[in-house]
Design an enzyme around this catalytic site. Structure first.
Site, PDB file in Angstrom:
ATOM      1  N   ASP A 114      69.800  -7.376  44.414  1.00 35.99           N
ATOM      2  CA  ASP A 114      69.774  -6.565  45.628  1.00 35.99           C
ATOM      3  C   ASP A 114      70.828  -7.098  46.578  1.00 35.99           C
ATOM      4  OD1 ASP A 114      67.661  -4.886  44.843  1.00 35.99           O
ATOM      5  OD2 ASP A 114      66.151  -6.267  45.623  1.00 35.99           O
ATOM      6  N   ASP A 128      68.102   1.500  43.588  1.00 42.47           N
ATOM      7  CA  ASP A 128      66.962   1.819  44.450  1.00 42.47           C
ATOM      8  C   ASP A 128      67.253   3.062  45.285  1.00 42.47           C
ATOM      9  OD1 ASP A 128      65.770  -0.534  43.507  1.00 42.47           O
ATOM     10  OD2 ASP A 128      66.502  -1.711  45.209  1.00 42.47           O
TER      11      ASP A 128
END
Length: 179
Positions: A114, A128
């Site tokens: 991330d 995402d």
């Protein structure tokens, strides 16, 4: 079309993650737009908001099942909204699945890369984002997608059905009334 979207989302996600891994230091934010938008490299073993960080294997199984399910269902999906929504979700799932399968700490339990940080929201990645947009498209399609009986290429399926040749006054199985 669905397969192309799935592959494109997963490939772009992995390419950008590779770039970010080479550029960012874990946990060291890089301001892009002040403190509101920054890149912060993190490794997430869980799901959104790092929930379920002890269940990485479960998320791997869910992602495999979803990607396979979309691949099996794709030939039967005719609504454009549904197709795009499912393809974006599956592409995002596939992008994160690659991380879970091939990144540290081990095969099948790898941590997802991330790097996007907006405000005080959770840190996330392009996969995402594709999942979130895909869910929105899918839900919008439920309300605004092609109407029942309308083929996606604009052909009304009812118009191509053979006409009923029976007299409208005839009830099924009954003889017409005689005067």
């Amino acid at each position: 079309m669905m397969a192309a979207v799935v592959v494109a989302v997963a490939v772009v996600d992995q390419l950008v993650k590779t770039l970010m891994l080479g550029w960012l230091e874990p946990g060291q934010p890089v301001a892009v737009i002040g403190d509101w938008f920054r890149f912060t490299l993190l490794f997430n073993s869980g799901a959104a908001f790092s929930m379920g960080s002890d269940s990485t294997w479960l998320f791997t199984c869910i992602q495999i099942a979803f990607v396979v399910g979309v691949a099996v269902a794709a030939p039967r999906v005719h609504d454009r909204w549904t197709a795009v929504g499912l393809a974006l979700i599956a592409g995002g799932a596939a992008g994160n699945l690659v991380d879970r399968l091939f990144r540290e700490p081990a095969f099948f339990v790898g941590h997802v890369v991330d790097f996007i940080s907006v405000g005080d929201f959770a840190v996330f990645n392009l996969a995402d984002s594709a999942i979130t947009v895909g869910v929105a498209v899918f839900v919008l399609g439920m309300f605004f997608g092609e109407q029942a009986g309308e083929h996606p290429d604009g052909v009304d399926e009812d118009a191509t059905a053979p006409a009923d040749t029976a007299d409208d006054n005839d009830a099924e199985g009954e003889e017409p009334a005689r005067a």
